[in-house]
Motif scaffolding. Structure first.
Motif, mmCIF file in Angstrom:
data_model
loop_
_atom_site.group_PDB
_atom_site.id
_atom_site.type_symbol
_atom_site.label_atom_id
_atom_site.label_comp_id
_atom_site.label_asym_id
_atom_site.label_seq_id
_atom_site.Cartn_x
_atom_site.Cartn_y
_atom_site.Cartn_z
ATOM 1 N N LYS A 9 -2.648 7.021 13.969
ATOM 2 C CA LYS A 9 -3.787 6.133 14.196
ATOM 3 C C LYS A 9 -5.011 6.621 13.433
ATOM 4 O O LYS A 9 -5.747 5.832 12.830
ATOM 5 C CB LYS A 9 -4.107 6.047 15.682
ATOM 6 N N GLU A 10 -5.258 7.948 13.447
ATOM 7 C CA GLU A 10 -6.422 8.497 12.739
ATOM 8 C C GLU A 10 -6.342 8.203 11.246
ATOM 9 O O GLU A 10 -7.324 7.772 10.638
ATOM 10 C CB GLU A 10 -6.517 10.007 12.961
ATOM 11 N N LEU A 11 -5.151 8.438 10.674
ATOM 12 C CA LEU A 11 -4.997 8.191 9.247
ATOM 13 C C LEU A 11 -5.107 6.698 8.938
ATOM 14 O O LEU A 11 -5.709 6.317 7.926
ATOM 15 C CB LEU A 11 -3.644 8.732 8.767
ATOM 16 N N GLY A 16 -6.965 2.392 6.406
ATOM 17 C CA GLY A 16 -6.673 0.969 6.456
ATOM 18 C C GLY A 16 -5.270 0.625 6.014
ATOM 19 O O GLY A 16 -4.926 -0.542 5.850
ATOM 20 N N LEU A 17 -4.433 1.638 5.816
ATOM 21 C CA LEU A 17 -3.067 1.412 5.352
ATOM 22 C C LEU A 17 -2.120 1.174 6.522
ATOM 23 O O LEU A 17 -2.480 1.340 7.678
ATOM 24 C CB LEU A 17 -2.601 2.608 4.521
ATOM 25 N N GLY A 18 -0.883 0.796 6.200
ATOM 26 C CA GLY A 18 0.095 0.469 7.214
ATOM 27 C C GLY A 18 0.577 1.668 8.005
ATOM 28 O O GLY A 18 0.534 2.809 7.539
ATOM 29 N N ARG A 41 -3.713 8.968 -2.524
ATOM 30 C CA ARG A 41 -4.463 8.634 -3.738
ATOM 31 C C ARG A 41 -3.539 8.295 -4.895
ATOM 32 O O ARG A 41 -3.951 7.704 -5.888
ATOM 33 C CB ARG A 41 -5.374 9.800 -4.131
ATOM 34 N N LYS A 42 -2.303 8.683 -4.758
ATOM 35 C CA LYS A 42 -1.336 8.401 -5.816
ATOM 36 C C LYS A 42 -0.778 6.982 -5.698
ATOM 37 O O LYS A 42 -0.018 6.546 -6.555
ATOM 38 C CB LYS A 42 -0.183 9.407 -5.744
ATOM 39 N N THR A 43 -1.138 6.298 -4.605
ATOM 40 C CA THR A 43 -0.612 4.953 -4.372
ATOM 41 C C THR A 43 -1.691 3.917 -4.617
ATOM 42 O O THR A 43 -2.881 4.217 -4.685
ATOM 43 C CB THR A 43 -0.099 4.810 -2.929
ATOM 44 N N SER A 44 -1.285 2.684 -4.691
ATOM 45 C CA SER A 44 -2.238 1.591 -4.933
ATOM 46 C C SER A 44 -3.175 1.375 -3.760
ATOM 47 O O SER A 44 -4.206 0.727 -3.895
ATOM 48 C CB SER A 44 -1.481 0.293 -5.218
ATOM 49 N N GLY A 45 -2.806 1.888 -2.605
ATOM 50 C CA GLY A 45 -3.646 1.694 -1.424
ATOM 51 C C GLY A 45 -4.862 2.590 -1.369
ATOM 52 O O GLY A 45 -5.716 2.424 -0.505
ATOM 53 N N MET A 46 -4.984 3.526 -2.299
ATOM 54 C CA MET A 46 -6.069 4.484 -2.174
ATOM 55 C C MET A 46 -7.444 3.870 -2.350
ATOM 56 O O MET A 46 -8.394 4.264 -1.719
ATOM 57 C CB MET A 46 -5.883 5.631 -3.180
ATOM 58 N N LYS A 47 -7.557 2.866 -3.204
ATOM 59 C CA LYS A 47 -8.851 2.229 -3.347
ATOM 60 C C LYS A 47 -9.282 1.612 -2.024
ATOM 61 O O LYS A 47 -10.430 1.679 -1.630
ATOM 62 C CB LYS A 47 -8.823 1.160 -4.438
ATOM 63 N N ALA A 48 -8.327 1.034 -1.319
ATOM 64 C CA ALA A 48 -8.615 0.488 -0.003
ATOM 65 C C ALA A 48 -9.060 1.581 0.946
ATOM 66 O O ALA A 48 -9.929 1.409 1.763
ATOM 67 C CB ALA A 48 -7.382 -0.226 0.551
ATOM 68 N N VAL A 111 -1.457 -7.329 16.899
ATOM 69 C CA VAL A 111 -0.317 -8.238 16.772
ATOM 70 C C VAL A 111 -0.391 -9.011 15.452
ATOM 71 O O VAL A 111 0.620 -9.231 14.786
ATOM 72 C CB VAL A 111 -0.278 -9.221 17.960
ATOM 73 N N VAL A 112 -1.582 -9.401 15.078
ATOM 74 C CA VAL A 112 -1.775 -10.173 13.847
ATOM 75 C C VAL A 112 -1.651 -9.304 12.603
ATOM 76 O O VAL A 112 -1.065 -9.713 11.599
ATOM 77 C CB VAL A 112 -3.152 -10.868 13.858
ATOM 78 N N MET A 113 -2.183 -8.085 12.683
ATOM 79 C CA MET A 113 -2.167 -7.203 11.514
ATOM 80 C C MET A 113 -0.827 -6.466 11.416
ATOM 81 O O MET A 113 -0.718 -5.253 11.602
ATOM 82 C CB MET A 113 -3.340 -6.226 11.568
ATOM 83 N N THR A 114 0.187 -7.221 11.084
ATOM 84 C CA THR A 114 1.520 -6.665 10.865
ATOM 85 C C THR A 114 1.523 -5.852 9.574
ATOM 86 O O THR A 114 0.552 -5.853 8.811
ATOM 87 C CB THR A 114 2.542 -7.798 10.745
ATOM 88 N N GLU A 115 2.634 -5.176 9.320
ATOM 89 C CA GLU A 115 2.747 -4.402 8.079
ATOM 90 C C GLU A 115 2.530 -5.301 6.863
ATOM 91 O O GLU A 115 1.847 -4.920 5.911
ATOM 92 C CB GLU A 115 4.134 -3.742 7.997
ATOM 93 N N GLU A 116 3.099 -6.500 6.919
ATOM 94 C CA GLU A 116 2.954 -7.432 5.803
ATOM 95 C C GLU A 116 1.500 -7.863 5.623
ATOM 96 O O GLU A 116 1.002 -7.960 4.496
ATOM 97 C CB GLU A 116 3.830 -8.665 6.033
ATOM 98 N N MET A 117 0.805 -8.104 6.745
ATOM 99 C CA MET A 117 -0.583 -8.539 6.657
ATOM 100 C C MET A 117 -1.477 -7.410 6.161
ATOM 101 O O MET A 117 -2.460 -7.644 5.440
ATOM 102 C CB MET A 117 -1.062 -9.038 8.021
ATOM 103 N N VAL A 118 -1.152 -6.183 6.534
ATOM 104 C CA VAL A 118 -1.919 -5.028 6.053
ATOM 105 C C VAL A 118 -1.774 -4.907 4.541
ATOM 106 O O VAL A 118 -2.748 -4.600 3.836
ATOM 107 C CB VAL A 118 -1.468 -3.726 6.751
#
Length: 285
Positions: A9-11, A16-18, A41-48, A111-118
Motif C-alpha cells: 500500500k505504501e509503495l 500510483g502503480l498497480g 524507474r526502469k519502467t514506463s510507470g516511473m514518470k507517473a 473497486v473501480v481502480m482495477t489493475e487495468e484502470m491503473v
C-alpha cells in the motif's frame, strides 16, 4: 521474502502503480520501498510515480443516472491544473471511471481502480505530465434520482425525491448546485451547529445593550433566518424566487428525500510553492 500488504500500500500510494507491480518490485528488493522505487524507474510507470506526490486539486465532476432513475453516481477526478482537466484524454478517463462506478453500482474507489484502470491512469499521467487521481465516488439510491452537472464540470449534484419525477429532481439538483444548502429540512440541522450560531449571534455588538427578553427574541428570529437560508426546502427556488423549493416539489406531488453536492477540490489543502523555487527543484531532480 513475504511482502506485507502495508508495504504494498505504501509503495502504491507513493507511485500510483498497480498492486501486483508494486508487490513484484518489493519482492525483488526484500521489501525496501526506496529501492523498489529506484527499480521502478526502469519502467514506463516511473514518470507517473514522480507526479504522484504532487497535489491534484483541480479536475472535474461527472454524474450518471440509471434509466429508471433509481440510482446514480457522482465521480470526482482530479488533475493538477484546469488546463489538464480540459484535455481530451483526461475527459475520456474521467468518463471511463464514471461508467465503471455506475456499472459496478459502487462508491468504492478501490473497486473501480482495477489493475487495468491503473494502467490507463498511468499512461494518462505519462501523456499529460500531471498527477491524476480518482478522488471520490458518491452513490445515491432511491425512488427517483435527478442529476445536474454545471457546464464547467466543477460542481455536480444528485437529488432523491419521492412522489415526483426526474425533471423535478433535476431542477432541485440544479438549485442545490447553485446555492449549496447544508440540510434538506431545518430540523435536520445538527444541534451543535445551531448552538454555535446562537453563540455567534449573542456575541454580536448590537446584542450587548439589549434587555434579556429582547435579546432572546432577536436570537430566535436570527436562528430562524439561518435555518431557512441553509435548509433546501426553505430556500427560494432559483427558477422561481417567489416559490420555495419545498413548495415547488410538493406542487408536483412529491417531497425531497436527500441530496449530495460535490465541488472539485473542496477540502483539499494546496501547498503554495514559489515559482522560482519550483523551477529550481525541478532542475535539481
Amino acid at each position: 521474502m513475504a511482502v506485507s500488504a502495508k508495504l504494498v500500500k505504501e509503495l502504491r500510494d507513493r507511485t500510483g502503480l498497480g498492486m501486483m507491480e508494486c508487490k513484484k518490485a518489493l519482492k525483488a528488493v526484500d521489501g525496501d520501498v526506496d529501492k523498489a522505487i529506484e527499480e521502478l524507474r526502469k519502467t514506463s510507470g516511473m514518470k507517473a510515480a514522480k507526479k504522484a506526490g504532487r497535489t491534484a486539486a483541480d479536475g472535474i465532476v461527472l454524474a450518471k443516472v440509471s434509466e429508471d432513475g433509481t440510482y446514480a453516481v457522482i465521480v470526482e477526478v482530479n488533475s493538477e491544473t484546469d488546463f489538464a482537466a480540459r484535455e481530451e484524454n483526461f475527459l475520456n478517463f474521467a468518463q471511463a471511471v464514471t461508467d465503471a462506478a455506475f456499472a459496478a453500482k459502487t462508491a468504492d474507489v478501490a473497486v473501480v481502480m482495477t489493475e487495468e484502470m491503473v494502467v490507463v491512469r498511468d499512461a494518462l499521467v505519462q501523456k499529460i505530465g500531471e498527477n491524476v487521481s480518482l478522488r471520490r465516488i458518491t452513490l445515491v439510491e432511491g425512488e427517483c434520482i435527478g442529476a445536474y452537472v454545471h457546464s464547467n464540470k466543477r460542481i455536480a449534484s444528485l437529488v432523491s425525491v419521492s412522489g415526483a419525477n426526474q425533471e423535478v429532481a433535476r431542477d432541485v439538483a440544479m438549485h442545490v448546485s447553485a446555492t449549496n444548502p447544508r440540510v434538506v429540512n431545518k430540523e435536520d440541522m445538527a444541534a451543535a451547529e445551531v448552538e454555535q450560531e446562537k453563540a455567534i449571534i449573542m456575541a454580536q455588538p448590537d446584542m450587548a445593550s439589549k434587555p434579556v427578553e429582547i435579546a432572546e427574541k432577536m436570537v430566535i428570529g436570527r436562528i430562524s433566518k439561518f435555518l431557512a437560508e441553509n435548509s433546501l426546502v426553505e430556500q427560494a427556488f432559483v427558477k422561481n424566487p417567489e416559490q420555495k423549493v419545498g413548495q415547488m416539489v410538493k406542487a408536483a406531488g412529491g417531497s425531497v428525500v436527500s441530496f449530495v453536492r460535490l465541488e472539485v477540490g473542496e477540502g483539499i489543502e494546496v501547498k503554495e510553492v514559489d515559482f522560482a523555487t519550483e523551477v529550481a527543484a525541478q532542475l535539481k531532480s
